[in-house]
Design a protein around this motif. Structure first.
Motif, PDB file in Angstrom:
ATOM      1  N   ARG A 169      -8.177  -1.896 -50.203  1.00  0.00           N
ATOM      2  CA  ARG A 169      -8.036  -2.472 -51.544  1.00  0.00           C
ATOM      3  C   ARG A 169      -9.336  -3.067 -52.072  1.00  0.00           C
ATOM      4  NH1 ARG A 169      -5.701  -6.339 -48.070  1.00  0.00           N
ATOM      5  NH2 ARG A 169      -3.628  -5.408 -48.013  1.00  0.00           N
ATOM      6  N   VAL A 203       6.057 -11.402 -57.298  1.00  0.00           N
ATOM      7  CA  VAL A 203       7.502 -11.543 -57.442  1.00  0.00           C
ATOM      8  C   VAL A 203       8.176 -10.203 -57.746  1.00  0.00           C
ATOM      9  CG1 VAL A 203       9.305 -12.564 -58.911  1.00  0.00           C
ATOM     10  CG2 VAL A 203       7.411 -13.974 -58.091  1.00  0.00           C
ATOM     11  N   LEU A 218       6.583  -6.714 -57.817  1.00  0.00           N
ATOM     12  CA  LEU A 218       6.124  -5.404 -57.327  1.00  0.00           C
ATOM     13  C   LEU A 218       6.454  -5.187 -55.858  1.00  0.00           C
ATOM     14  CD1 LEU A 218       2.560  -4.652 -58.744  1.00  0.00           C
ATOM     15  CD2 LEU A 218       4.674  -3.409 -59.204  1.00  0.00           C
ATOM     16  N   SER A 219       6.924  -3.993 -55.537  1.00  0.00           N
ATOM     17  CA  SER A 219       7.082  -3.598 -54.143  1.00  0.00           C
ATOM     18  C   SER A 219       6.061  -2.505 -53.858  1.00  0.00           C
ATOM     19  CB  SER A 219       8.482  -3.045 -53.891  1.00  0.00           C
ATOM     20  OG  SER A 219       9.441  -3.924 -54.398  1.00  0.00           O
ATOM     21  N   TYR A 230      -6.253  -5.652 -60.626  1.00  0.00           N
ATOM     22  CA  TYR A 230      -6.367  -5.767 -59.171  1.00  0.00           C
ATOM     23  C   TYR A 230      -5.057  -6.176 -58.477  1.00  0.00           C
ATOM     24  CZ  TYR A 230      -7.420  -7.075 -54.493  1.00  0.00           C
ATOM     25  OH  TYR A 230      -7.345  -7.182 -53.131  1.00  0.00           O
ATOM     26  N   VAL A 239       6.589 -18.585 -54.774  1.00  0.00           N
ATOM     27  CA  VAL A 239       5.307 -17.940 -54.467  1.00  0.00           C
ATOM     28  C   VAL A 239       4.147 -18.858 -54.852  1.00  0.00           C
ATOM     29  CG1 VAL A 239       3.809 -15.985 -54.957  1.00  0.00           C
ATOM     30  CG2 VAL A 239       6.254 -15.620 -54.651  1.00  0.00           C
ATOM     31  N   THR A 248       3.037 -21.527 -52.320  1.00  0.00           N
ATOM     32  CA  THR A 248       2.278 -21.220 -51.105  1.00  0.00           C
ATOM     33  C   THR A 248       0.787 -21.435 -51.310  1.00  0.00           C
ATOM     34  OG1 THR A 248       1.984 -18.874 -51.656  1.00  0.00           O
ATOM     35  CG2 THR A 248       3.958 -19.463 -50.408  1.00  0.00           C
ATOM     36  N   ALA A 257      10.926  -8.811 -55.420  1.00  0.00           N
ATOM     37  CA  ALA A 257      10.303  -8.217 -54.237  1.00  0.00           C
ATOM     38  C   ALA A 257      10.708  -8.991 -52.981  1.00  0.00           C
ATOM     39  CB  ALA A 257       8.781  -8.213 -54.397  1.00  0.00           C
ATOM     40  N   ARG A 307       9.041  -9.977 -50.478  1.00  0.00           N
ATOM     41  CA  ARG A 307       8.135 -11.009 -49.981  1.00  0.00           C
ATOM     42  C   ARG A 307       8.483 -12.403 -50.499  1.00  0.00           C
ATOM     43  NH1 ARG A 307       5.191  -8.379 -54.114  1.00  0.00           N
ATOM     44  NH2 ARG A 307       4.345  -6.727 -52.809  1.00  0.00           N
ATOM     45  N   VAL A 308       9.270 -12.467 -51.589  1.00  0.00           N
ATOM     46  CA  VAL A 308       9.592 -13.776 -52.165  1.00  0.00           C
ATOM     47  C   VAL A 308      10.460 -14.605 -51.209  1.00  0.00           C
ATOM     48  CG1 VAL A 308      10.675 -14.980 -54.104  1.00  0.00           C
ATOM     49  CG2 VAL A 308       9.329 -12.911 -54.508  1.00  0.00           C
ATOM     50  N   ALA A 318       8.187 -16.241 -48.891  1.00  0.00           N
ATOM     51  CA  ALA A 318       7.514 -17.366 -49.549  1.00  0.00           C
ATOM     52  C   ALA A 318       8.416 -18.595 -49.557  1.00  0.00           C
ATOM     53  CB  ALA A 318       7.116 -16.988 -50.975  1.00  0.00           C
ATOM     54  N   TYR A 357       8.323 -20.278 -46.321  1.00  0.00           N
ATOM     55  CA  TYR A 357       7.032 -20.901 -46.005  1.00  0.00           C
ATOM     56  C   TYR A 357       6.781 -22.188 -46.797  1.00  0.00           C
ATOM     57  CZ  TYR A 357       5.924 -16.555 -43.516  1.00  0.00           C
ATOM     58  OH  TYR A 357       5.927 -15.494 -42.650  1.00  0.00           O
ATOM     59  N   GLU A 398      -5.980 -16.342 -48.409  1.00  0.00           N
ATOM     60  CA  GLU A 398      -5.605 -15.163 -49.182  1.00  0.00           C
ATOM     61  C   GLU A 398      -6.793 -14.213 -49.324  1.00  0.00           C
ATOM     62  OE1 GLU A 398      -4.280 -15.504 -53.271  1.00  0.00           O
ATOM     63  OE2 GLU A 398      -4.119 -13.321 -53.329  1.00  0.00           O
ATOM     64  N   SER A 448      -7.332 -12.391 -46.207  1.00  0.00           N
ATOM     65  CA  SER A 448      -6.286 -11.386 -46.001  1.00  0.00           C
ATOM     66  C   SER A 448      -6.514 -10.161 -46.877  1.00  0.00           C
ATOM     67  CB  SER A 448      -4.906 -11.976 -46.319  1.00  0.00           C
ATOM     68  OG  SER A 448      -4.687 -13.157 -45.599  1.00  0.00           O
ATOM     69  N   GLU A 449      -6.919 -10.409 -48.127  1.00  0.00           N
ATOM     70  CA  GLU A 449      -7.194  -9.295 -49.044  1.00  0.00           C
ATOM     71  C   GLU A 449      -8.269  -8.383 -48.458  1.00  0.00           C
ATOM     72  OE1 GLU A 449      -5.829  -8.712 -52.051  1.00  0.00           O
ATOM     73  OE2 GLU A 449      -5.016 -10.612 -52.764  1.00  0.00           O
ATOM     74  N   LEU A 479      -6.832  -7.478 -44.092  1.00  0.00           N
ATOM     75  CA  LEU A 479      -5.524  -6.999 -43.641  1.00  0.00           C
ATOM     76  C   LEU A 479      -5.120  -5.691 -44.312  1.00  0.00           C
ATOM     77  CD1 LEU A 479      -3.048 -10.013 -43.405  1.00  0.00           C
ATOM     78  CD2 LEU A 479      -3.868  -8.571 -41.539  1.00  0.00           C
ATOM     79  N   SER A 480      -4.589  -4.773 -43.526  1.00  0.00           N
ATOM     80  CA  SER A 480      -3.978  -3.567 -44.082  1.00  0.00           C
ATOM     81  C   SER A 480      -2.478  -3.658 -43.845  1.00  0.00           C
ATOM     82  CB  SER A 480      -4.518  -2.326 -43.386  1.00  0.00           C
ATOM     83  OG  SER A 480      -5.909  -2.361 -43.360  1.00  0.00           O
ATOM     84  N   SER A 481      -1.757  -2.746 -44.468  1.00  0.00           N
ATOM     85  CA  SER A 481      -0.298  -2.819 -44.365  1.00  0.00           C
ATOM     86  C   SER A 481       0.184  -2.480 -42.953  1.00  0.00           C
ATOM     87  CB  SER A 481       0.354  -1.895 -45.388  1.00  0.00           C
ATOM     88  OG  SER A 481      -0.143  -0.587 -45.214  1.00  0.00           O
ATOM     89  N   PRO A 526       2.658 -22.706 -45.240  1.00  0.00           N
ATOM     90  CA  PRO A 526       2.217 -22.030 -46.469  1.00  0.00           C
ATOM     91  C   PRO A 526       1.049 -21.069 -46.236  1.00  0.00           C
ATOM     92  CG  PRO A 526       2.631 -24.340 -46.919  1.00  0.00           C
ATOM     93  CD  PRO A 526       2.710 -24.174 -45.420  1.00  0.00           C
ATOM     94  N   TYR A 583       1.839 -17.253 -45.825  1.00  0.00           N
ATOM     95  CA  TYR A 583       2.330 -16.351 -46.870  1.00  0.00           C
ATOM     96  C   TYR A 583       1.390 -15.177 -47.161  1.00  0.00           C
ATOM     97  CZ  TYR A 583       3.784 -14.205 -51.109  1.00  0.00           C
ATOM     98  OH  TYR A 583       4.118 -13.247 -52.026  1.00  0.00           O
ATOM     99  N   ALA A 640       2.271 -11.355 -46.683  1.00  0.00           N
ATOM    100  CA  ALA A 640       2.435 -10.483 -47.851  1.00  0.00           C
ATOM    101  C   ALA A 640       1.469  -9.299 -47.832  1.00  0.00           C
ATOM    102  CB  ALA A 640       2.243 -11.289 -49.139  1.00  0.00           C
ATOM    103  N   LEU A 641       0.300  -9.477 -47.242  1.00  0.00           N
ATOM    104  CA  LEU A 641      -0.712  -8.420 -47.290  1.00  0.00           C
ATOM    105  C   LEU A 641      -0.814  -7.629 -45.992  1.00  0.00           C
ATOM    106  CD1 LEU A 641      -3.265 -10.536 -49.291  1.00  0.00           C
ATOM    107  CD2 LEU A 641      -2.266  -8.398 -50.097  1.00  0.00           C
TER     108      LEU A 641
END
Lengths: 396, 396
Positions: A8, A112, A114-115, A132, A263, A266, B6, B8-9, B12, B15, B107, B110-111, B114-116, B129, B132, B136-137
């Motif tokens: 990304r 919140v 997007l999947s 982004y 969200v 966090t 989604a 992931r909420v 959250a 957390y 965050e 992680s961006e 981290l990969s999926s 917290p 999260y 998520a990432l």
């Protein structure tokens, strides 16, 4: 090192390309800056903020220096709602969430909604950094081309939506960045119909409504709300108060609010100090005064920009005569505006090549001109300089 | 509505459970607050910040109110590096990135990293917290239990790492939240060896080093750096200057820096106004003075907390006698501390049930006590009250 970097990041690099151009123009030194979307420093309320900050720290010192509530201070949230009602934005049963800048709002919405299997559709061209989070948290982004870089073709939007599992539509319907277009009421109603019928959620980036002093058609989100359809409406105080406070906001339906709050909780990015300054600026009427005064100033600069384009530009240059707000997107047939930038900077004028806003295709013959920084006199001079380098390049 | 939210909420929501307890305790009114990790308002530098804000707006008004550089102001980045060197943190070839709070740093890391398909390992219990963005990432989070809620078992960490594609290890090795444990130099060296050999990147959350006045072993990140291994080191000015400024920071290797900058550039959450206030607080020596003064104050409160626990608590209560910083994590055999909270609040004392920090298993017999808000006198009284309700519940 490169092996450990997530994919990304290369998308992020592409989306912040416009900042590199802004920095390039600033570094060029004494040039007329059509690149930056940052408000004219001469118009920043330094004295007023100083006075307010001092008062805020006297009266609400503990609150100003403590952790923020995740969705922003209640006082500011209410003040923003009242302010928006004076700018033509009235969405029943909506809740305000304060965010650290408009892209943070888009990120929260993406978290919140997007999947990993859902797509977003966005305009082409569009404000790239906003893409982004939509990219990073979803499956991908499709684009719908604005016809002649002006008008949204709603049937083209509908076609994109029919072909892919589109969850979100990111749109800038008011004084669009980078084209300056404002979608008509008719187009807004058609868009609302399409998103409601196809269960797509609109993320309506209405940052430039304040720049127009509120003189814009009703938000698409308001139409969606009346149809009980979910929406994300967002705006910012950056252009009319001060970007340095990092105060933006979104309106979301009541049912979405607790999810956004979870969200947002966090990651507490909001400063209560700058929120309280923004609150006081609204409460005392300073902000509404500024909105009226600045919208007149920006309207005048825009008039000068378009008049100067008519006066000085050769026939191979065209643009949207209806552009308003901050931006005009020009098309210069036969001239590569990426390559021309160095010549332009030497002549004393800077801009952002249009490709920084394009994602589905490339068009090096385009550029965004922004009147946020130069005053009317500088705007006229800047266009004259730009016309000169365009004409010279044309001759080669 | 729920169908469009989604997944992931819900993570959250879990957390941020600790915030709900903090709010519950605050809403209870006049109680001794062992729940909040927000610094004592009586210790916030209201007058000093007021004076600095006024000066900043006079001297750097344009910069203070304009858009921020994505990684923070250069002056503040350099000042943070100098400050850290006085707190035992010296990592060669590292670059400073300013962030809006410590979780924003996590965050960004992680961006970039981290990969999926990659997992994170974190301690159990830990500061929720922060998990999260890692959740998520990435693919998911594994936990390594701190033995007796105190000591990291490095072989257990190694075992988790051997079983899954672990990319990141999120750790709080100094005055750990919520246990108060500080990892010894020996443990830090072992951890560094494990992460380097297994190509895991450490995210070292060292927020509480400032609370200890810098009296902590060398960061694990520094050991990794000497082995030319990537690391993310992070800290914050929230506990020793003011959380309301939202100024945290991370140190990353030079090679990682451009990637972090690209991602940070998509979402400008930093306020130049609060960055300049933080810069001036460091430049003038105010912050270092405060760090020394506050670390003495917190050390005294912690001493009183542990002495009071020894004096008043019945035999079924145990805790880490080596705890330092803000937190002690207590285990109360035979008492459900979630259920006890209402009784405790009626008696006039609040805390956070330990389950808010636990993710792999549940242990309702635990609680986190924090000395950030109550002064020494209040700490002693609070423990007395808590001991009373624990003894009464035990009798039932």
């Amino acid at each position: 090192m490169s092996g450990i970097i997530a994919d990304r990041v290369s998308a992020a690099r592409k989306y912040v390309l416009l900042d590199e151009y802004v920095i390039k123009v600033v570094k060029a030194g004494k040039v007329i800056d059509f690149a930056s979307g940052s408000p004219d420093p001469r118009l920043l309320p330094k004295e007023e903020v100083k006075e307010i900050a001092s008062r805020v720290l006297d009266e609400y010192g503990d609150e100003a220096l403590s952790y923020p509530p995740s969705v922003g201070l209640r006082s500011l949230r209410e003040a923003i709602k009242t302010l928006l009602s004076k700018l033509g934005v009235s969405i029943p049963n909506s809740k305000v969430v304060v965010t650290s800048g408009a892209v943070r709002a888009i990120e929260l919405a993406s978290e919140v909604l997007l999947s990993s299997d859902s797509y977003t559709v966005a305009e082409e061209p569009t404000f790239s950094p906003a893409l982004y989070p939509l990219y990073a948290l979803g499956r991908g982004i499709e684009h719908v081309l604005l016809k002649e870089y002006r008008v949204l073709d709603v049937s083209a939007l509908e076609e994109v939506i029919s072909k892919l599992p589109i969850k979100l539509y990111y749109t800038i319907p008011t004084a669009h960045n980078p084209t300056g277009s404002t979608f008509s009421s008719k187009v807004r109603n058609e868009v609302a119909k399409v998103v409601c019928e196809n269960n797509v959620v609109i993320i309506e980036d209405d940052v430039y409504r304040t720049v127009l002093g509120g003189e814009a058609p009703e938000p698409i989100s308001a139409i969606c709300a009346r149809r009980s359809h979910t929406y994300i409406y967002l705006g910012s105080l950056s252009k009319v108060l001060a970007p340095g406070l990092r105060i933006a906001y979104m309106l979301v339906p009541e049912e979405l609010f607790p999810h956004v709050r979870s969200v947002a909780g966090t990651e507490l990015t909001l400063s209560p100090l700058t929120m309280l300054i923004a609150y006081e600026a609204i409460r005392t009427g300073l902000l509404l005064d500024r909105i009226h005064r600045l919208s007149r100033e920006y309207r005048e600069r825009m008039r000068v920009l378009k008049d100067s384009l008519s006066d000085y530009m050769p026939d191979n240059v065209c643009w949207n005569e209806d552009a308003e707000g901050y931006y005009v997107f020009i098309k210069v047939k036969g001239v590569n505006m990426i390559k021309l930038l160095d010549d332009a900077l030497r002549e004393g004028v800077g801009y952002i090549p249009g490709d920084a806003f394009l994602h589905k295709h490339s068009d090096p013959e385009t550029a965004r001109l922004c009147i946020a920084k130069p005053n009317s006199e500088e705007v006229a001079l800047g266009v004259k300089k730009l016309a000169k380098v365009i004409k010279e390049r044309k001759k080669l």
